[in-house]
Scaffold this motif. Structure first.
Motif, PDB file in Angstrom:
ATOM      1  N   ASN A  50       1.038  -1.010   0.156  1.00 16.98           N
ATOM      2  CA  ASN A  50      -0.171   0.006   0.052  1.00 16.98           C
ATOM      3  C   ASN A  50       0.988   1.277  -0.110  1.00 16.98           C
ATOM      4  O   ASN A  50       1.516   1.493   1.146  1.00 16.98           O
ATOM      5  CB  ASN A  50      -0.936   0.116   1.302  1.00 16.98           C
ATOM      6  CG  ASN A  50      -1.759   1.427   1.308  1.00 16.98           C
ATOM      7  OD1 ASN A  50      -1.515   2.286   0.961  1.00 16.98           O
ATOM      8  ND2 ASN A  50      -3.243   0.821   1.741  1.00 16.98           N
ATOM      9  N   ALA A  51       1.005   1.905  -0.959  1.00 12.12           N
ATOM     10  CA  ALA A  51       1.804   3.076  -1.252  1.00 12.12           C
ATOM     11  C   ALA A  51       1.795   4.154  -0.233  1.00 12.12           C
ATOM     12  O   ALA A  51       2.724   4.739   0.210  1.00 12.12           O
ATOM     13  CB  ALA A  51       1.614   3.546  -2.436  1.00 12.12           C
ATOM     14  N   GLU A  52       0.431   4.228   0.099  1.00  6.83           N
ATOM     15  CA  GLU A  52       0.319   5.293   1.298  1.00  6.83           C
ATOM     16  C   GLU A  52       0.774   4.925   2.695  1.00  6.83           C
ATOM     17  O   GLU A  52       1.409   5.772   3.336  1.00  6.83           O
ATOM     18  CB  GLU A  52      -1.357   5.643   1.567  1.00  6.83           C
ATOM     19  CG  GLU A  52      -1.615   6.584   2.825  1.00  6.83           C
ATOM     20  CD  GLU A  52      -3.066   6.641   2.816  1.00  6.83           C
ATOM     21  OE1 GLU A  52      -3.515   7.202   3.829  1.00  6.83           O
ATOM     22  OE2 GLU A  52      -3.876   5.953   2.081  1.00  6.83           O
ATOM     23  N   ALA A  53       0.789   3.470   3.152  1.00  3.79           N
ATOM     24  CA  ALA A  53       1.330   3.184   4.202  1.00  3.79           C
ATOM     25  C   ALA A  53       3.007   3.169   3.920  1.00  3.79           C
ATOM     26  O   ALA A  53       3.447   3.581   5.099  1.00  3.79           O
ATOM     27  CB  ALA A  53       0.730   1.701   4.145  1.00  3.79           C
ATOM     28  N   ALA A  88       4.726   5.358   2.451  1.00  5.72           N
ATOM     29  CA  ALA A  88       5.140   6.979   2.629  1.00  5.72           C
ATOM     30  C   ALA A  88       4.796   6.942   4.042  1.00  5.72           C
ATOM     31  O   ALA A  88       5.959   7.892   4.614  1.00  5.72           O
ATOM     32  CB  ALA A  88       4.292   7.652   1.939  1.00  5.72           C
ATOM     33  N   ARG A  89       4.038   6.767   4.859  1.00  5.07           N
ATOM     34  CA  ARG A  89       3.670   7.101   6.067  1.00  5.07           C
ATOM     35  C   ARG A  89       4.671   6.445   7.164  1.00  5.07           C
ATOM     36  O   ARG A  89       5.103   7.365   7.823  1.00  5.07           O
ATOM     37  CB  ARG A  89       2.300   6.537   6.633  1.00  5.07           C
ATOM     38  CG  ARG A  89       2.013   6.727   8.022  1.00  5.07           C
ATOM     39  CD  ARG A  89       0.644   6.060   8.446  1.00  5.07           C
ATOM     40  NE  ARG A  89      -0.440   7.044   8.218  1.00  5.07           N
ATOM     41  CZ  ARG A  89      -0.825   7.722   9.217  1.00  5.07           C
ATOM     42  NH1 ARG A  89      -0.620   7.997  10.197  1.00  5.07           N
ATOM     43  NH2 ARG A  89      -2.028   8.550   8.637  1.00  5.07           N
ATOM     44  N   ASP A 123      -6.656   0.498   8.909  1.00  3.74           N
ATOM     45  CA  ASP A 123      -6.583   1.828   7.825  1.00  3.74           C
ATOM     46  C   ASP A 123      -5.472   2.526   8.329  1.00  3.74           C
ATOM     47  O   ASP A 123      -4.675   2.019   8.865  1.00  3.74           O
ATOM     48  CB  ASP A 123      -8.013   2.405   7.909  1.00  3.74           C
ATOM     49  CG  ASP A 123      -8.186   3.035   8.987  1.00  3.74           C
ATOM     50  OD1 ASP A 123      -7.159   3.164   9.930  1.00  3.74           O
ATOM     51  OD2 ASP A 123      -9.338   3.355   9.468  1.00  3.74           O
ATOM     52  N   SER A 124      -5.163   3.864   7.563  1.00  6.77           N
ATOM     53  CA  SER A 124      -4.071   4.633   8.066  1.00  6.77           C
ATOM     54  C   SER A 124      -4.121   5.168   9.428  1.00  6.77           C
ATOM     55  O   SER A 124      -2.955   5.430   9.874  1.00  6.77           O
ATOM     56  CB  SER A 124      -4.250   5.777   7.092  1.00  6.77           C
ATOM     57  OG  SER A 124      -5.139   6.423   7.186  1.00  6.77           O
TER      58      SER A 124
END
Length: 521
Positions: free
Chosen positions: A76-79, A81-82, A359-360
């Motif tokens: 998951n690209a968002e995870a 980066a986070r 989730d995030s």
């Protein structure tokens, strides 16, 4: 007995303890530990924790790219980066809690490099980084008056609408968690712990396999509980086998030979003394773990050997001892001087990349239930974990979960109508014999049929055999008093089923999941 807290934290590794420390100033916290505070996967993490700290040669984009490559682009690209961008601030938090990372003569972090990393970015404390982190967090926990620690307590089930007589499915909207039933094995009493927010931080699943580097408390408890409560669980087929566990038959768990040793320059050799990684990957011994583990597995099977060797004898002896004092001491106790002798190693179940889908903010599909650390599936790892990304994921997501749950917990009233645990049942003298034998059967099934290399036939056999154990264990559970032993067996079977079932569903070889019926393209 009913106990009420603002926050219920189930698990006492880096994920659970860092979350507890972040919320304790705002409310009361119960920290549940099924053995003692030190008995967590975190404590056994040797290599280190990944973070971009040397901006002269490293940057976030490089770390992100390395993570995506290792994860076979299933991340998951968002995870990603986070975690990568949030890492430096959480390293600072760990230092503020007393963690002492090694530094060089200039006072800068002494950074290691591990497989799959393009730069030196692994912070460490000798070769026992996890123990340093665990012990530092334990000291911080013990000094906080708002945190009540319950050692030798075991979570049996989380509390949801199901316990109010409401029919709940995986598609039921608005599923909600009210706490958990917790067993105190010393009194054999099951208490009801009610909480405004519950955090699952129960670690991994290594104990479902015969050979593992995990402490034997890693029986997939949190994942199994959430699955039974109709929560969403994802990517369970991606079980990472550490390529280099010390081969010493009879040891369980296996002693880990950190990947940092290969980053230091150690060479993998077969039992004839020949290096072999050049046959499998241009990155040689520093290829990602899935590639190295399969290479070792292939080498062992082709030669009929039960191990390979890790060779560090060409390095400066004193430097080796200084870098890896605990490994040196352990091996020496077995008659192996790593400065002169090859180290016998073989792959062992090490880390789960999937788990409870979150989730995030670390929130699961069940409201007011968060999951952090190895029991969670954030999407960071994709199909394969990049070395030393797990500890940093745990603290970054613990921070996110803390911030989100602090916004939610004030507007909540307890569900006072939740019934007490039904304590009826009996225990026969043969029960422990059945449980012990069933655990061995689960270990054998998972290691034989759902290991590094899989096939449709092997997975079908695992299904058939686990199904028999499932029926027998559920019947035993219904007739017996609640005990840690029967609950752990039940969780191991549920967890094994999830790994096997999701492995069957993935009709390709990708990342850590390799099925000979769907070879890599």
């Amino acid at each position: 007995m009913v106990k009420e807290y603002d926050f219920l934290v189930i698990g006492s590794g880096i994920a659970g303890m860092s979350y507890a420390l972040k919320v304790a100033d705002q409310g009361s916290v119960a920290l549940i530990c099924k053995t003692e505070l030190e008995e967590a996967n975190t404590f056994y993490a040797q290599g280190g924790i990944a973070s971009v700290t040397n901006l002269k040669v490293d940057d976030f984009d490089k770390h992100i790219q390395d993570t995506l490559i290792a994860g076979d682009w299933l991340n998951n690209a968002e995870a990603v980066a986070r975690v990568v961008r949030g890492a430096p601030s959480q390293i600072e938090a760990l230092v503020n809690w007393g963690v002492q990372f090694d530094k060089d003569k200039q006072g800068e972090f002494d950074l290691h490099r591990e497989g799959g990393h393009s730069e030196f970015r692994i912070l460490h404390h000798k070769d026992n980084t996890g123990a340093e982190i665990q012990q530092s967090l334990i000291r911080a926990i013990q000094q906080h008056s708002n945190i009540a620690v319950y050692e030798h307590h075991f979570a049996i089930e989380i509390l949801t609408q199901h316990h109010l007589g409401v029919e709940v499915t995986r598609r039921t909207p608005g599923k909600e968690c009210f706490g958990a039933y917790i067993l105190n094995p010393e009194t054999n009493q099951v208490d009801t712990f009610l909480a405004k927010v519950t955090l699952m931080a129960t670690g991994g699943v290594g104990a479902v396999y015969k050979t593992t580097t995990n402490p034997l408390v890693a029986t997939g408890d949190g994942i199994a509980m959430v699955y039974r409560a109709k929560g969403t669980v994802k990517d369970m087929e991606f079980v990472q086998f550490h390529p280099t566990a010390l081969f010493h038959p009879g040891d369980r768990p296996s002693f880990l030979i950190t990947e940092a040793m290969r980053g230091y320059g150690a060479i993998l050799r077969n039992c004839a003394g020949e290096p072999f990684m050049q046959k499998y990957d241009e990155r040689l011994c520093l290829a990602p773990r899935d590639i190295v583990a399969r290479a070792i597995d292939s080498e062992m099977k082709s030669r009929g050997d039960d191990h390979v060797y890790l060779d560090v004898t060409h390095k400066d002896p004193q430097q080796t001892i200084n870098h890896f004092p605990n490994i040196y001491k352990k091996c020496l106790s077995l008659g192996i001087d790593i400065t002169k002798d090859y180290i016998p190693v073989a792959p062992a179940a090490h880390y789960l990349c999937g788990g409870i889908l979150v989730d995030s903010d670390g929130q699961s599909s069940i409201k007011r239930l968060y999951a952090v650390g190895e029991c969670s599936c954030t999407g960071l790892h994709g199909g394969n974990r990049l070395a030393s990304n797990s500890l940093i994921e745990a603290v970054v997501y613990a921070d996110a979960a803390a911030k989100h749950s602090l916004e939610m917990f004030t507007n909540y009233n307890f569900k006072n109508e939740i019934p007490s645990w039904n304590a009826e049942g009996m225990r026969s003298p043969e029960e422990m014999v059945l449980i012990t034998q069933s655990i061995k059967e689960v270990n054998q099934i998972m290691s034989t049929y759902v290991g590094i290399v899989r096939s449709d036939l092997r997975l079908k056999r695992a299904w058939d055999r686990l199904d028999i154990l499932y029926e027998e264990t559920e019947d035993l559970f219904k007739r017996s008093y609640a005990s840690r032993e029967i609950c752990e067996l039940r969780n191991m079977i549920n967890t094994g089923y999830l790994i096997m079932r999701q492995a069957i569903d993935r009709k390709e070889s990708r990342g850590l999941h390799y099925n000979i019926d769907y070879p890599f393209k």
